[in-house]
Design an enzyme around this catalytic site. Structure first.
Site, mmCIF file in Angstrom:
data_model
loop_
_atom_site.group_PDB
_atom_site.id
_atom_site.type_symbol
_atom_site.label_atom_id
_atom_site.label_comp_id
_atom_site.label_asym_id
_atom_site.label_seq_id
_atom_site.Cartn_x
_atom_site.Cartn_y
_atom_site.Cartn_z
ATOM 1 N N GLY A 69 0.873 -1.315 0.037
ATOM 2 C CA GLY A 69 0.119 -0.074 -0.018
ATOM 3 C C GLY A 69 0.883 1.515 0.104
ATOM 4 C CB THR A 70 3.888 1.929 1.757
ATOM 5 O OG1 THR A 70 3.278 1.789 3.131
ATOM 6 C CG2 THR A 70 4.935 3.453 1.865
ATOM 7 C CG ASN A 146 -4.828 3.807 9.355
ATOM 8 O OD1 ASN A 146 -5.208 4.618 8.811
ATOM 9 N ND2 ASN A 146 -3.827 3.988 10.145
ATOM 10 C CD GLN A 174 -6.521 -0.632 7.593
ATOM 11 O OE1 GLN A 174 -7.460 -1.809 7.946
ATOM 12 N NE2 GLN A 174 -5.416 -0.766 7.808
ATOM 13 C CB SER A 194 -1.931 -3.184 1.176
ATOM 14 O OG SER A 194 -0.758 -3.986 1.842
ATOM 15 C CG HIS A 196 -0.088 -6.721 5.053
ATOM 16 N ND1 HIS A 196 0.276 -6.299 6.303
ATOM 17 C CD2 HIS A 196 0.274 -5.439 4.244
ATOM 18 C CE1 HIS A 196 0.204 -5.038 6.338
ATOM 19 N NE2 HIS A 196 0.605 -4.567 5.137
ATOM 20 C CB THR A 232 11.877 -10.305 -11.317
ATOM 21 O OG1 THR A 232 12.926 -9.947 -12.123
ATOM 22 C CG2 THR A 232 11.361 -11.709 -11.755
ATOM 23 C CB CYS A 318 5.809 3.342 17.025
ATOM 24 S SG CYS A 318 5.478 3.084 18.457
HETATM 25 N N1 PLP Z 1 -2.701 2.802 4.028
HETATM 26 C C1 PLP Z 1 -3.362 2.577 5.019
HETATM 27 C C2 PLP Z 1 -4.917 3.042 5.311
HETATM 28 C C3 PLP Z 1 -2.904 1.602 6.000
HETATM 29 O O1 PLP Z 1 -3.645 1.145 7.067
HETATM 30 C C4 PLP Z 1 -1.629 1.154 5.669
HETATM 31 C C5 PLP Z 1 -1.010 0.192 6.367
HETATM 32 O O2 PLP Z 1 -0.843 0.389 7.848
HETATM 33 C C6 PLP Z 1 -0.954 1.494 4.393
HETATM 34 C C7 PLP Z 1 -1.557 2.474 3.759
HETATM 35 C C8 PLP Z 1 0.405 0.801 4.110
HETATM 36 O O3 PLP Z 1 0.288 -0.287 3.483
HETATM 37 P P1 PLP Z 1 1.424 -1.293 3.423
HETATM 38 O O4 PLP Z 1 1.672 -1.837 4.700
HETATM 39 O O5 PLP Z 1 1.026 -2.620 2.399
HETATM 40 O O6 PLP Z 1 2.701 -0.546 2.791
#
Ligand code: PLP
Length: 386
Positions: A69-70, A146, A174, A194, A196, A232, A318
């Protein structure tokens, strides 16, 4: 162990792991290779792409895999068609993947408007409308938060973006798999997800980018992901992500039971512990609850719960070892004292009613202990003063 931190990450499903395993050993071909081992990996990636596209009403060639997600957030904000400066509208409660990217863009001359939220953690679409300027190029508002689970009025915001001809990105990390999302119906141009956070593997995500929207590569190299995201492919992780998305689509009905567990948790805590309240309005994701318990030290509560085998977190982010007050709860107008007494409990598909009942009992017990100790201290300090 009772795991109540599903907003941080989720346990991977057995079906997901089983789907992934062959791509780590027997099916190890490079998806760009022309021989059959490579073509098989390519086919598996295309299947996963379709499974993810289907869950959000997109086409397969609108999905680009990322490391999570980041990266998807970074990509949407800094490499979409908005080069050369301009104005971006976002909110005060976004994830740091969005906020810190905005900060960097600000230092490069972009102008950023951070719209506020109300006490319920909700964004008012009229604030977005009022913030649009002639040089506004992008609106980035998360689908659901989140820390509080509060769902934002994405469709209304998408309509405004469309009306003014501004690109609209939503961080749905989320929300993905937990609520229905349709990129066309909601007028979304870009969307981050994302794996996970929804029973898939870590380190894999995707950016949806509407056909015709301009996007530049964030990572340069080979021609993977239609020349837009080099490197890759992590075939096994992509396959796991696809399987998690497929199961999420099949099991929409499970959302209701997770929602019921959350409602049970919230109502029991509120009725049995004086001075307890839910942070955030009622329109929420099924599983995320942010709870304030007056006079309780959230950090000590989390440590005590951990000692009893219950994993929970506080709303605070954190940063390099130091705990800062949650920017989300601050934006909702809560003071540091309330934030320091707030915890996040996030429920997932593996939790049972028994888990919730045990958690409620433990929170009651720890709260009573903490309150007894602080009463003792306040009585002592009174007697010293007298
Ligand atoms: N955006 C939101 C709303 C999230 O809750 C998170 C993860 O905590 C992320 C982005 C980042 O995702 P990732 O952990 O896959 O980089």
């Amino acid at each position: 162990m009772i795991y109540l931190d599903n907003a941080a990450t989720t346990r991977m499903r057995d079906e997901v792991l089983s789907a992934m395993l062959p791509y780590m050993q027997e099916e190890y071909g490079n998806p760009s290779a022309v021989y059959s081992l490579g073509r098989q990996a390519r086919r598996a990636i295309d299947t996963a792409r379709k499974q993810i596209a289907d869950l959000i009403g997109a086409d397969i060639d609108e999905i680009y895999f990322t490391s999570g997600g980041t990266e998807a957030d970074n990509w949407a904000l800094s490499a979409s068609g908005i080069s050369g400066g301009g104005h971006i509208i976002t909110s005060a409660i976004e994830h740091h993947a969005v906020l810190n990217t905005c900060k960097r863009l600000e230092s490069r001359g972009y102008k950023i408007t951070y719209v506020p939220v109300n006490m319920n953690g909700e964004i008012d679409p009229d604030d977005i409308k009022r913030s649009v300027r002639p040089d506004t190029k992008l609106i980035s508002i998360m689908a659901a938060n989140n820390e509080t689970g509060v769902i934002q009025p994405v469709k209304d915001i998408g309509r405004i973006a469309e009306e003014y001809g501004v690109l609209f990105h939503t961080d749905a990390v989320q929300a993905f798999g937990s609520i229905d999302i349709d990129v066309d119906d909601m007028h979304i141009d870009m969307l981050s997800v994302s794996a996970h956070k929804h029973y898939g593997p870590k380190g894999i995500g995707a950016l949806y980018c509407r056909k015709g929207s301009k996007i530049r590569p964030l990572i340069n190299g080979g021609s993977q992901e239609r020349n837009l995201r080099a490197g890759t492919e992590n075939t096994a992780a992509v396959v796991g992500f696809g399987e998690a998305a497929r199961l999420a689509a099949l099991e929409r009905s499970k959302r209701g039971s997770i929602n019921n567990l959350r409602l049970l948790l919230e109502s029991e805590l509120i009725s049995s512990i004086e001075g307890t309240a839910v942070n955030g309005g009622a329109r929420k994701l099924p599983g995320i609850s942010n709870i304030y318990i007056k006079g309780v030290d959230a950090n000590a509560l989390i440590v005590n719960l951990d000692m009893r085998g219950i994993a929970a977190s506080n709303g605070a982010a954190c940063t390099s070892g130091s705990t800062e007050p949650s920017h989300v709860l601050m934006a909702m107008g809560f003071d540091e004292r309330r934030i320091a007494s707030s915890i996040r409990l996030s429920i997932g598909m593996y939790n049972t009613e028994e888990d919730i009942k045990i958690c409620i009992e433990e929170i009651k017990r720890i709260t009573n202990e903490q309150r007894k100790v602080s009463n003792l201290f306040s009585d002592k300090s009174k007697s010293v003063l007298v």
